[in-house]
Design an enzyme around this catalytic site. Structure first.
Site, PDB file in Angstrom:
ATOM      1  N   GLU A  15       0.926  -1.264  -0.160  1.00  0.00           N
ATOM      2  CA  GLU A  15       0.112  -0.103  -0.044  1.00  0.00           C
ATOM      3  C   GLU A  15       0.970   1.054  -0.095  1.00  0.00           C
ATOM      4  O   GLU A  15       1.683   1.253   0.904  1.00  0.00           O
ATOM      5  CB  GLU A  15      -0.953  -0.145   1.195  1.00  0.00           C
ATOM      6  CG  GLU A  15      -1.633   1.070   1.364  1.00  0.00           C
ATOM      7  CD  GLU A  15      -2.747   1.117   2.702  1.00  0.00           C
ATOM      8  OE1 GLU A  15      -2.824   2.584   3.187  1.00  0.00           O
ATOM      9  OE2 GLU A  15      -2.964   0.355   3.089  1.00  0.00           O
ATOM     10  N   GLU A  33      -3.330  10.784   3.045  1.00  0.00           N
ATOM     11  CA  GLU A  33      -4.348  10.468   4.389  1.00  0.00           C
ATOM     12  C   GLU A  33      -4.348  11.785   5.311  1.00  0.00           C
ATOM     13  O   GLU A  33      -3.369  12.161   5.904  1.00  0.00           O
ATOM     14  CB  GLU A  33      -3.610   9.378   5.102  1.00  0.00           C
ATOM     15  CG  GLU A  33      -4.455   8.524   5.978  1.00  0.00           C
ATOM     16  CD  GLU A  33      -3.795   7.572   6.545  1.00  0.00           C
ATOM     17  OE1 GLU A  33      -4.339   6.492   6.596  1.00  0.00           O
ATOM     18  OE2 GLU A  33      -2.639   7.491   6.817  1.00  0.00           O
TER      19      GLU A  33
END
Length: 477
Positions: free
Chosen positions: A174, A179
C-alpha cells in the site's frame, strides 16, 4: 487568402481540441521523469470529473461519456470477485455516498441515528461506536512503477480521513498518496492531526499471522508553517513511485518527502530539508520491532540523503521483510479514493460527534481531478498525451550576482550541476527568452540537467528563506 486563413483556424481548433482538453493542462508536472524521458498521460486512469454521476444503491461502473473509469466500491479481490470488507473501525462503505457533479467527485459521510458498528481495539478488546457511512471508489486501471499520480483535492474539514491511496489486489502493498484528518473538531481534540498530512505506506502479512508495518517517524506527519488545519483547503498532492524502493511525495507542486530504500529526506515545516535513517530495530526478521523514542520511530540525522544512505543498513520500505521479495514494492496497485472513520481515531474518541456530522459540507470530500503519468523516451514523445514540464514565459531579466562563496560547477555541464552551498532547496532554469525550461528541488547539492539541450541558460536557485541567486550556466552535449 481566405482559404489559408480557414486552414489556419481549422489547424488551431484541432490543436486546441487535442491539447486543451483537461483541467490540469496548464499545471506543470512537478516530478522529474528521468534523464532522456518525458511524461505521458495515462488517459484510462486519469479523470477531471467533468460529467454527472448520480448516487445509486447498486455497484456500478462510471466515467465520462460512457468511458467507464471507476466502480463505486472498495477494490475487488485478485480473482475479480467482490471484496466484502466494509471499511476500517466504525466505517461502513456505501455505494450511494458517491456522486460526480459540478466538476468534482463527491464522496461523503453520514450517520443513521442509533446505528453502531463493533471492531477490535488496539488491546484486542471489542469496541462499539456510531456507524459512519461513507463512500469509496476504485479505478478500473491499475498502476505500477514508474508512475506519477497527482490529484487536486479539497480536504474535508472533518476528523474523518480524506484518502487517496494505492493498494495491491492482494492487500499486501500500500502507498498512501494522501491521508489527512483535516478538521480539528469543535473542541480542538484533533488539532494536532488536523495540522498534518500523513505521508505513509504499509506492507502487510495477511491473516492468520497478520502483521502491518508503516513508517513511524515523526516526519511522516508532514506539516507546514502557517497551516493550523488542512481541512477546507484545496491542495494538489501526489506521489512519484519511481522504483520498487523509491517514493517521492509532492504537495502543491513542491517535493516534500523522499523514501529511498534505507533513508528518508523530508522538508520540515520551515522549508528546510532533514535527512534521516533508522536508529535501529530489534531484528530485521518478521518478528522485529522498531526502536522508538517519545512515541515515534527513532531516527538518526545525516548531512545529506547520500550520507544517510551510506550510514543505513535498515530498509525504510519493508524493514522486517514482510513481503519476502527483497523489501520492495513489486506489484501493480489499484487507485482508491474514499472517506474513512479509522479505528484508532474512533478508539480515541476523535471521530466526528453528532453535531459535526450534521454539517454535510464538512464531511464531503471533493476531488477536482486526478492525473496519472508514466515516463517515456523523449524521442518517442509525439502524441497528444505527452506532456512536458515547461511553464509559461516569465518576466525575467538576469540579475544579482552570486556571492563569492557560492560556486556552481562544472562549466560547461552535461548531466549534473553541483552547488557548493547546502542551503539552496529549489532551482529553476530559464532559456534566454525567459521560459522556464526546468524546475527541480536541489537534492544533495546537485541538480539533474541531463534533459536540457546544448546552450546557454540562466540558473535561479532559491533558499528556504526565499533568497534567490541567478547566474548563467552552459550546457554541452
Amino acid at each position: 487568402m481566405k482559404r489559408s486563413i480557414l486552414l489556419a483556424i481549422i489547424a488551431f481548433l484541432q490543436f486546441f481540441t487535442s491539447y486543451g482538453q483537461y483541467d490540469w493542462d496548464n499545471v506543470p508536472i512537478p516530478a522529474n521523469a528521468g534523464a532522456g524521458k518525458t511524461w505521458k498521460l495515462q488517459t484510462a486512469a486519469s479523470d477531471d470529473f467533468n460529467y454527472t454521476f448520480n448516487p445509486t444503491n447498486n455497484v456500478v461502473d462510471f466515467g465520462p461519456n460512457g468511458n467507464m473509469k471507476w466502480y463505486n466500491k472498495y477494490h475487488n479481490r485478485p480473482n475479480g470477485q467482490p471484496n466484502n470488507f466494509e471499511g476500517p473501525g466504525p466505517t461502513k462503505w456505501m455505494q450511494n455516498h458517491v456522486a460526480v457533479s459540478g466538476g468534482n467527485l463527491n464522496i461523503w459521510a453520514s450517520r443513521i441515528p442509533g446505528a453502531t458498528k463493533s471492531f477490535t481495539g488496539s488491546n484486542n478488546t471489542p469496541i462499539s461506536r456510531p456507524e459512519t457511512r461513507a463512500g469509496c471508489i476504485t479505478n478500473k486501471t491499475r498502476v505500477k512503477y514508474p508512475v506519477f499520480v497527482e490529484a487536486r483535492v479539497k480536504v474535508m474539514n472533518s476528523t474523518l480521513a480524506s484518502d487517496i491511496w494505492l493498494l495491491s489486489p492482494d492487500d499486501t502493498q500500500e502507498i498512501d498518496i494522501m491521508e489527512c484528518y483535516g478538521g480539528p473538531g469543535n473542541d480542538n481534540r484533533n488539532s494536532y492531526f488536523a495540522s498534518k498530512i500523513h505521508l505513509s505506506h504499509h506492507v502487510f502479512i495477511r491473516p492468520p499471522n497478520f502483521k502491518d508495518y508503516q513508517p513511524a517517524d515523526l516526519n511522516s506527519w508532514w506539516g507546514k508553517n502557517g497551516v493550523t488545519q488542512w481541512g477546507g483547503k484545496t491542495i494538489r498532492i501526489g506521489v512519484n513511485w519511481v522504483s520498487p524502493t523509491r517514493l517521492e511525495y509532492f504537495v502543491d507542486g513542491q517535493m516534500v518527502r523522499i523514501l529511498d530504500n534505507d533513508a528518508v529526506q523530508t522538508r520540515l515545516a520551515d522549508g528546510t530539508w532533514q535527512y534521516t535513517y533508522p536508529a535501529g530495530v530489534t531484528s530485521t526478521g518478521v518478528n522485529g520491532q522498531l526502536i522508538k523514542e517519545n512515541g515515534y520511530q527513532k531516527m538518526n540525522i545525516a548531512s545529506s540523503l547520500s550520507d544517510a544512505k551510506n550510514k543505513s543498513n535498515i530498509s525504510v520500505i519493508d524493514p522486517f521483510n514482510y513481503l519476502n521479495n527483497g523489501r520492495k514494492f513489486s506489484k501493480e496497485m489499484d487507485i482508491i479514493i474514499n472517506v474513512e472513520d479509522q479505528s484508532w481515531q474512533a478508539e480515541a474518541y476523535r471521530s466526528p460527534n453528532a453535531a459535526e456530522m450534521a454539517n454535510f459540507y464538512d464531511n464531503n470530500l471533493l476531488v477536482d481531478w486526478i492525473r496519472v503519468y508514466k515516463p517515456v523516451n523523449a524521442s518517442a514523445a509525439n502524441s497528444a498525451e505527452t506532456t512536458s514540464t515547461v511553464e509559461k514565459p516569465a518576466s525575467f531579466e538576469p540579475q544579482g550576482q552570486p556571492t563569492e562563496k557560492l560556486q556552481v560547477y562544472p562549466v560547461p555541464a552535461t548531466d549534473v550541476l553541483n552547488i557548493s552551498q547546502s542551503d539552496y532547496v529549489e532551482a529553476r532554469v530559464y532559456n534566454l527568452k525567459g521560459w522556464v525550461m526546468l524546475r527541480k528541488d536541489v537534492i544533495d547539492q546537485k541538480i539533474d540537467v541531463s534533459s536540457l539541450k546544448k546552450g546557454i541558460y540562466i540558473l535561479e536557485i532559491t533558499k528556504a528563506t526565499g533568497e534567490t541567486v541567478k547566474q548563467k550556466i552552459v550546457i554541452s552535449e
